[in-house]
Design a protein around this motif. Sequence first.
Motif, PDB file in Angstrom:
ATOM      1  N   SER A 164       2.972 -19.785 -48.060  1.00  0.00           N
ATOM      2  CA  SER A 164       4.322 -19.722 -48.618  1.00  0.00           C
ATOM      3  C   SER A 164       4.283 -19.158 -50.034  1.00  0.00           C
ATOM      4  CB  SER A 164       4.970 -21.110 -48.648  1.00  0.00           C
ATOM      5  OG  SER A 164       6.251 -21.024 -49.241  1.00  0.00           O
ATOM      6  N   THR A 165       5.203 -18.264 -50.301  1.00  0.00           N
ATOM      7  CA  THR A 165       5.346 -17.730 -51.658  1.00  0.00           C
ATOM      8  C   THR A 165       6.600 -18.295 -52.327  1.00  0.00           C
ATOM      9  OG1 THR A 165       6.540 -15.807 -50.815  1.00  0.00           O
ATOM     10  CG2 THR A 165       4.150 -15.575 -51.090  1.00  0.00           C
ATOM     11  N   ALA A 166       7.254 -19.217 -51.651  1.00  0.00           N
ATOM     12  CA  ALA A 166       8.484 -19.818 -52.173  1.00  0.00           C
ATOM     13  C   ALA A 166       8.191 -20.636 -53.425  1.00  0.00           C
ATOM     14  CB  ALA A 166       9.127 -20.709 -51.116  1.00  0.00           C
ATOM     15  N   GLN A 206      12.578 -26.832 -47.688  1.00  0.00           N
ATOM     16  CA  GLN A 206      11.937 -26.143 -46.577  1.00  0.00           C
ATOM     17  C   GLN A 206      11.274 -24.882 -47.085  1.00  0.00           C
ATOM     18  OE1 GLN A 206      14.464 -25.789 -43.035  1.00  0.00           O
ATOM     19  NE2 GLN A 206      15.910 -27.178 -44.044  1.00  0.00           N
ATOM     20  N   TYR A 207      10.026 -24.688 -46.675  1.00  0.00           N
ATOM     21  CA  TYR A 207       9.268 -23.491 -47.024  1.00  0.00           C
ATOM     22  C   TYR A 207       8.855 -22.844 -45.707  1.00  0.00           C
ATOM     23  CZ  TYR A 207       9.094 -26.494 -51.104  1.00  0.00           C
ATOM     24  OH  TYR A 207       9.443 -27.333 -52.139  1.00  0.00           O
ATOM     25  N   THR A 208       9.554 -21.806 -45.320  1.00  0.00           N
ATOM     26  CA  THR A 208       9.379 -21.256 -43.975  1.00  0.00           C
ATOM     27  C   THR A 208       8.734 -19.872 -43.946  1.00  0.00           C
ATOM     28  OG1 THR A 208      11.638 -20.391 -44.024  1.00  0.00           O
ATOM     29  CG2 THR A 208      11.324 -22.592 -43.072  1.00  0.00           C
ATOM     30  N   ASP A 209       8.240 -19.399 -45.089  1.00  0.00           N
ATOM     31  CA  ASP A 209       7.711 -18.041 -45.136  1.00  0.00           C
ATOM     32  C   ASP A 209       6.196 -17.963 -44.973  1.00  0.00           C
ATOM     33  OD1 ASP A 209       7.356 -19.265 -47.634  1.00  0.00           O
ATOM     34  OD2 ASP A 209       7.355 -17.338 -48.685  1.00  0.00           O
ATOM     35  N   GLY A 210       5.523 -19.072 -44.694  1.00  0.00           N
ATOM     36  CA  GLY A 210       4.073 -19.066 -44.559  1.00  0.00           C
ATOM     37  C   GLY A 210       3.613 -19.063 -43.119  1.00  0.00           C
ATOM     38  N   ARG A 211       2.329 -19.292 -42.925  1.00  0.00           N
ATOM     39  CA  ARG A 211       1.718 -19.343 -41.592  1.00  0.00           C
ATOM     40  C   ARG A 211       2.388 -20.400 -40.723  1.00  0.00           C
ATOM     41  NH1 ARG A 211      -2.531 -22.471 -39.428  1.00  0.00           N
ATOM     42  NH2 ARG A 211      -3.138 -23.365 -41.422  1.00  0.00           N
ATOM     43  N   PRO A 245       5.808 -23.297 -40.973  1.00  0.00           N
ATOM     44  CA  PRO A 245       6.912 -23.796 -41.790  1.00  0.00           C
ATOM     45  C   PRO A 245       6.597 -25.214 -42.292  1.00  0.00           C
ATOM     46  CG  PRO A 245       7.534 -23.750 -39.475  1.00  0.00           C
ATOM     47  CD  PRO A 245       6.176 -23.149 -39.567  1.00  0.00           C
ATOM     48  N   SER A 262       6.570 -27.460 -36.932  1.00  0.00           N
ATOM     49  CA  SER A 262       6.504 -27.402 -38.392  1.00  0.00           C
ATOM     50  C   SER A 262       5.478 -28.402 -38.888  1.00  0.00           C
ATOM     51  CB  SER A 262       7.876 -27.737 -38.989  1.00  0.00           C
ATOM     52  OG  SER A 262       8.215 -29.080 -38.687  1.00  0.00           O
TER      53      SER A 262
END
Length: 148
Positions: free
Chosen positions: A51-53, A65-70, A72, A100
Amino acid sequence: MIYYTSSVKETDELAARLAGKITNGCFIAFRGDLGAGKTAFVSALAAALGSTAQTSSPTFALLNQYTDGRLPVYHFDLYRIEGREIYDLGFDEMFFDAHSVRCVEWSERLEEQDMPGQRLDINIIKLDGDNRCFVITPIGYKEGEFDI
């Protein structure tokens, strides 16, 4: 399993090693006093999962929620939750989402039956300065599955 870290960098490295073992559906129940480093550990874990969030404590939002990585990552903070409020909010349904990684701070506010039978319990103990003790207890996993 007990791990000691003496810097933020070492804590981040521990989170990254754990991230390498995590698969979809992992539930992580965090415990520790205020300022122990629960949010910092979740932030490092989310980053290690790609995640880059911009991560932050969900104390007032209750859920980030951090959903931009390998995988969520759902990051819950139950500090301000009282009694049965968790069920009124519908979070309990998300705790069993197999798609998740669920990281729950202040998990001691939950009843045992409200957590998956397979999970990681992580108790973070703040020592002096940046020193931390992490007691990681896999529940319902094969022996050695989470040795990091």
